[in-house]
Design a protein around this motif. Sequence first.
Motif, PDB file in Angstrom:
ATOM      1  N   LYS A  20      -1.480  -2.519   2.516  1.00  0.00           N
ATOM      2  CA  LYS A  20      -2.733  -3.387   2.105  1.00  0.00           C
ATOM      3  C   LYS A  20      -2.414  -4.548   1.065  1.00  0.00           C
ATOM      4  O   LYS A  20      -1.689  -4.276   0.327  1.00  0.00           O
ATOM      5  N   PRO A  21      -3.192  -5.365   0.871  1.00  0.00           N
ATOM      6  CA  PRO A  21      -2.961  -6.350  -0.169  1.00  0.00           C
ATOM      7  C   PRO A  21      -3.077  -5.783  -1.543  1.00  0.00           C
ATOM      8  O   PRO A  21      -4.020  -4.799  -1.639  1.00  0.00           O
ATOM      9  N   GLY A  22      -2.627  -6.347  -2.559  1.00  0.00           N
ATOM     10  CA  GLY A  22      -2.797  -5.768  -3.907  1.00  0.00           C
ATOM     11  C   GLY A  22      -1.705  -6.379  -4.678  1.00  0.00           C
ATOM     12  O   GLY A  22      -0.811  -7.172  -4.590  1.00  0.00           O
ATOM     13  N   GLU A  76      -9.097  -6.681  -1.855  1.00  0.00           N
ATOM     14  CA  GLU A  76      -9.656  -6.877  -0.466  1.00  0.00           C
ATOM     15  C   GLU A  76      -8.638  -7.775   0.428  1.00  0.00           C
ATOM     16  O   GLU A  76      -8.667  -7.821   1.601  1.00  0.00           O
ATOM     17  N   THR A  77      -8.424  -9.069  -0.483  1.00  0.00           N
ATOM     18  CA  THR A  77      -7.591  -9.993   0.392  1.00  0.00           C
ATOM     19  C   THR A  77      -6.444 -10.237  -0.330  1.00  0.00           C
ATOM     20  O   THR A  77      -6.317 -10.007  -1.644  1.00  0.00           O
ATOM     21  N   GLU A  78      -5.433 -11.198   0.234  1.00  0.00           N
ATOM     22  CA  GLU A  78      -4.262 -11.907  -0.603  1.00  0.00           C
ATOM     23  C   GLU A  78      -4.690 -12.585  -1.595  1.00  0.00           C
ATOM     24  O   GLU A  78      -4.088 -12.846  -2.338  1.00  0.00           O
ATOM     25  N   SER A  79      -5.825 -13.466  -1.141  1.00  0.00           N
ATOM     26  CA  SER A  79      -6.218 -14.494  -2.261  1.00  0.00           C
ATOM     27  C   SER A  79      -6.630 -13.778  -3.376  1.00  0.00           C
ATOM     28  O   SER A  79      -6.326 -14.297  -4.524  1.00  0.00           O
ATOM     29  N   GLU A  80      -7.177 -12.635  -3.482  1.00  0.00           N
ATOM     30  CA  GLU A  80      -7.858 -11.983  -4.752  1.00  0.00           C
ATOM     31  C   GLU A  80      -6.617 -11.521  -5.442  1.00  0.00           C
ATOM     32  O   GLU A  80      -6.667 -11.234  -6.627  1.00  0.00           O
ATOM     33  N   ALA A  81      -5.633 -10.773  -4.647  1.00  0.00           N
ATOM     34  CA  ALA A  81      -4.241 -10.669  -5.341  1.00  0.00           C
ATOM     35  C   ALA A  81      -3.679 -11.637  -6.051  1.00  0.00           C
ATOM     36  O   ALA A  81      -3.297 -11.505  -7.238  1.00  0.00           O
ATOM     37  N   PHE A  82      -3.809 -13.100  -5.488  1.00  0.00           N
ATOM     38  CA  PHE A  82      -3.207 -13.862  -6.330  1.00  0.00           C
ATOM     39  C   PHE A  82      -3.966 -14.209  -7.797  1.00  0.00           C
ATOM     40  O   PHE A  82      -3.277 -14.324  -8.719  1.00  0.00           O
ATOM     41  N   ILE A  83      -5.430 -13.934  -7.919  1.00  0.00           N
ATOM     42  CA  ILE A  83      -5.960 -14.077  -9.080  1.00  0.00           C
ATOM     43  C   ILE A  83      -5.815 -12.996 -10.028  1.00  0.00           C
ATOM     44  O   ILE A  83      -5.680 -13.348 -11.373  1.00  0.00           O
TER      45      ILE A  83
END
Length: 571
Positions: A20-22, A76-83
Amino acid sequence: MDERERMGRIRAILRTLPLKPGVYLMHDETGRVIYVGKAKKLKRRVSSYFNHRDFAIPRLRKLVQTVQDISFIRTETESEAFIVESRLIKAIQPFFNVELKMGSRYPFIVVTAERFPRVLVTHTRPKTGRVFGPYTSAGAMRSMLNLIKNFFPARNCSMNLEKEKLARPCIMYDIGKCLGPCAGKCTEKEYNETVDDILMLLNGQTADLVSRLRTRMERLAKEMRFEEAAKARDTIRDLWKFSRQKLSVTLTDDLDEDTWAAMTRLRDLCGLPVVPWRIDGFDISHSAGRETYGVAVVFEQGYPNQSLYRRYAIKSVDGIDDFRSMRETVLRRYRGMIESQLPLPQLILIDGGPEQLAFARQALAEVPVAIRTIALAKRDELIFTEPDKPPLRLDWNDPALRLLQRVRDESHRFAITTHRRKRVSRLSRSALEDVPGIGKHKAALLLSTFGSVQRIASLSAEELQKAPGIGPVQAAKILDFLTEAPAPEAPAPKRTVELVRVERPIGIPVPETAKYRWDKTIDVPYREALPERRDVPEAAGALSAAGEETEDGRAVRRTYNPKRKRGIHRA
């Protein structure tokens, strides 16, 4: 630890990582974070570091040789992992992170700090104004901006209204998209009222904004300003539609030093391998055993995330039993999260004492899931890390205690609000709605036709069929339900002085919790600088003052007196 043991430990950790993303955090032998990275699939990304025998880049080769432990944060998403990765790197400054490379910048919404503020979108965080974001979904952000433009007409021009003033406003005023402050068509108070509505919407206070608009709509209707009242009504409808959408947004503020200090302090006190990036808080609320509800609140990066709050109507407990109600709430919460493969917290906070903590841990053992769980008692703000050991007592200015208090108070507020709403709903519910096949609409129709439930119960089936939409079968059902004789009550027992032992429900063992005296607590004074990682017994012993009695290697201070007022014993 030799190289063989180190790699064996790392391989065991890699097997537990999800696809999962993280964000993953690599630690050295002292527990210090030395590298932070992001991944679309954590297991594959982190495993790739240890699948190579050698790296061409010396920095990566040294990193792999230094890693002793690995932790991760699910997103939840890869975008949130970036931040999340960006914020962690800025807060921790890991040694092996050279720079943060991001393919794109996420948008912010800014309410400017002007006399007549504007709502702008920017990809760089400004230093002034109210900033919201960054938003990981630009489409959802645009839909909210369209809602603001249609119903909250703030200006979008770049005029300096301190120096310039027009004789007549632009076309945006004529089509209702601006209040026209440039031409004096509105006062500063009226304009700021619209800006306050926008800020409430951007802060996620939809329910409060709807309540405010409803009050405004009723006032406008009384003043015969029906067009403006209709616009407020349409705004309320669109707000409810918008509130059902999922808007992916991170925190409104960057991770500040105080929040990071609080999470680091909690990690050391609770013996966690990583900082508690996500904390779940639990509480129970009822009224004399009725309308019992358990709630779960979620704090991420030290701030509440209301989109992840959940409420649970207690089903397996009758009467007043907070302990088993807490057990059911925790069990249902994490059983559902495990089945849905949702991200789990690093720390669970129970509102209560050692008994609530014991029942919560009993529920976690049934799932099963291993999450560090503690309890915070209200009276003297004691932190129970184990049900059968003396609690910790922190200084009132300790950032860890303040963070736990915020989580506890928010769970209590959410539990009280949930219980109150359900109680009001029950009191406002008609007995006719309990009849099978009768909903709110038909119940209101029957009451408006015949006046009261007692009147309806006294009618015949033929008379009841005179109401619109009521046929012979439904009329018979209503009368059978209303005229059914209640079961005879058992005679009240005679008063007696004989002591009767109350047995607990069978099937759920009672945890052993009262193994220590309440006059024992572990005082942990707060220091600005703490060691990077430290075990709870060592921390408690090292920070205790002289003259304390030591039992089982733990420093115990005999200063707790429940009869004294809160805070007086803290000299």
